[in-house]
Design a protein around this motif. Structure first.
Motif, mmCIF file in Angstrom:
data_model
loop_
_atom_site.group_PDB
_atom_site.id
_atom_site.type_symbol
_atom_site.label_atom_id
_atom_site.label_comp_id
_atom_site.label_asym_id
_atom_site.label_seq_id
_atom_site.Cartn_x
_atom_site.Cartn_y
_atom_site.Cartn_z
ATOM 1 N N UNK A 13 -3.395 -9.828 1.239
ATOM 2 C CA UNK A 13 -4.192 -8.600 1.271
ATOM 3 C C UNK A 13 -3.588 -7.576 2.214
ATOM 4 N N UNK A 14 -2.876 -8.015 3.235
ATOM 5 C CA UNK A 14 -2.281 -7.108 4.201
ATOM 6 C C UNK A 14 -1.151 -6.281 3.597
ATOM 7 N N UNK A 15 -0.548 -6.775 2.525
ATOM 8 C CA UNK A 15 0.589 -6.081 1.922
ATOM 9 C C UNK A 15 0.159 -4.980 0.954
ATOM 10 N N UNK A 16 -1.087 -4.965 0.547
ATOM 11 C CA UNK A 16 -1.560 -4.015 -0.465
ATOM 12 C C UNK A 16 -1.370 -2.555 -0.028
ATOM 13 N N UNK A 17 -1.785 -2.133 1.179
ATOM 14 C CA UNK A 17 -1.544 -0.730 1.526
ATOM 15 C C UNK A 17 -0.062 -0.397 1.630
ATOM 16 N N UNK A 18 0.740 -1.361 2.040
ATOM 17 C CA UNK A 18 2.185 -1.130 2.130
ATOM 18 C C UNK A 18 2.782 -1.025 0.729
ATOM 19 N N UNK A 19 2.294 -1.837 -0.199
ATOM 20 C CA UNK A 19 2.774 -1.796 -1.576
ATOM 21 C C UNK A 19 2.558 -0.420 -2.195
ATOM 22 N N UNK A 20 1.384 0.157 -1.996
ATOM 23 C CA UNK A 20 1.121 1.488 -2.547
ATOM 24 C C UNK A 20 1.991 2.549 -1.882
ATOM 25 N N UNK A 21 2.268 2.401 -0.590
ATOM 26 C CA UNK A 21 3.154 3.355 0.070
ATOM 27 C C UNK A 21 4.580 3.242 -0.455
ATOM 28 N N UNK A 22 5.009 2.042 -0.782
ATOM 29 C CA UNK A 22 6.345 1.853 -1.340
ATOM 30 C C UNK A 22 6.430 2.371 -2.779
ATOM 31 N N UNK A 23 5.342 2.284 -3.515
ATOM 32 C CA UNK A 23 5.335 2.728 -4.910
ATOM 33 C C UNK A 23 5.362 4.248 -5.031
ATOM 34 N N UNK A 24 4.829 4.958 -4.049
ATOM 35 C CA UNK A 24 4.722 6.413 -4.136
ATOM 36 C C UNK A 24 6.071 7.098 -4.328
ATOM 37 N N UNK A 25 7.051 6.904 -3.429
ATOM 38 C CA UNK A 25 8.325 7.608 -3.656
ATOM 39 C C UNK A 25 9.083 7.088 -4.881
ATOM 40 N N UNK A 26 8.927 5.807 -5.188
ATOM 41 C CA UNK A 26 9.614 5.256 -6.344
ATOM 42 C C UNK A 26 9.124 5.939 -7.618
ATOM 43 N N UNK A 27 7.811 6.087 -7.777
ATOM 44 C CA UNK A 27 7.278 6.730 -8.969
ATOM 45 C C UNK A 27 7.582 8.228 -8.984
ATOM 46 N N UNK A 28 7.588 8.859 -7.814
ATOM 47 C CA UNK A 28 7.948 10.277 -7.747
ATOM 48 C C UNK A 28 9.408 10.467 -8.153
ATOM 49 N N UNK A 29 10.276 9.556 -7.740
ATOM 50 C CA UNK A 29 11.689 9.619 -8.114
ATOM 51 C C UNK A 29 11.842 9.398 -9.615
ATOM 52 N N UNK A 30 11.097 8.463 -10.156
ATOM 53 C CA UNK A 30 11.187 8.174 -11.589
ATOM 54 C C UNK A 30 10.658 9.330 -12.424
ATOM 55 N N UNK A 31 9.788 10.139 -11.869
ATOM 56 C CA UNK A 31 9.234 11.274 -12.592
ATOM 57 C C UNK A 31 10.331 12.246 -13.003
ATOM 58 N N UNK A 32 11.404 12.318 -12.243
ATOM 59 C CA UNK A 32 12.521 13.188 -12.579
ATOM 60 C C UNK A 32 13.423 12.613 -13.652
#
Length: 168
Positions: A13-32
């Motif tokens: 459960x401790x990794x969940x907020x970190x997982x979403x923070x890691x997903x943010x730039x990855x998905x923003x990069x993929x948007x391009x």
């Protein structure tokens, strides 16, 4: 063989907020690169981590001890994403909207960083941990948010300097 249900069936459960923070730039990069991400007007990854933490806190009967800070963080998240700042308000020599918008952004990232530093990501007690590995990760995320705050303050001073040179 010990039965450790946290590591056997999924992520901690401790990794969940970190997982979403890691997903943010990855998905923003993929948007391009022709990958369409949802454009909802809110930072889905912050809100999702907060909503999941609240739902799990209710499910496991864990009270949110920092209610006011949590509500402040949600209000800052909403205020940062409200499209009430029109671009013509920035370019008429009146910098009030610019001060307000950058102030809200800086306050949001500062509050987020503080929440990770005190071992309560997004001020939700569900994510609190005693594991040293996650405490180190939370502190690293806190330093990241502090760096974002410093970057926005620097960017704000440069934007103000450029606007003042333009409207003399």
């Amino acid at each position: 063989m010990a039965d450790d249900k946290d590591s056997k069936w999924g992520i901690n459960k401790e990794f969940i907020p970190i997982l979403f923070l890691l997903a943010t730039p990855m998905l923003a990069y993929m948007n391009g690169f022709a990958v369409r991400t949802a454009s909802l007007g809110v930072d889905v990854y912050y809100i999702t981590a907060m909503a999941f933490g609240v739902i799990m806190s209710v499910r496991e009967k864990i009270a949110i001890s920092d209610k006011y800070e949590f509500v402040l963080l949600i209000l800052l998240e909403i205020a940062v994403n409200i499209p009430y700042m029109k671009s013509d308000n920035y370019f008429n020599g009146n910098y009030a909207y610019l001060y307000i918008s950058y102030g809200l952004i800086v306050m949001f990232f500062l509050a987020s960083g503080i929440s990770f530093f005190i071992n309560k990501p997004y001020f939700i007690d569900y994510y609190t941990t005693e594991k040293t590995q996650y405490l180190v990760m939370y502190r690293i995320v806190s330093v990241f948010f502090l760096a974002v705050v410093v970057f926005h303050v620097y960017l704000f001073t440069k934007v103000i300097a450029i606007l003042k040179m333009t409207y003399q």
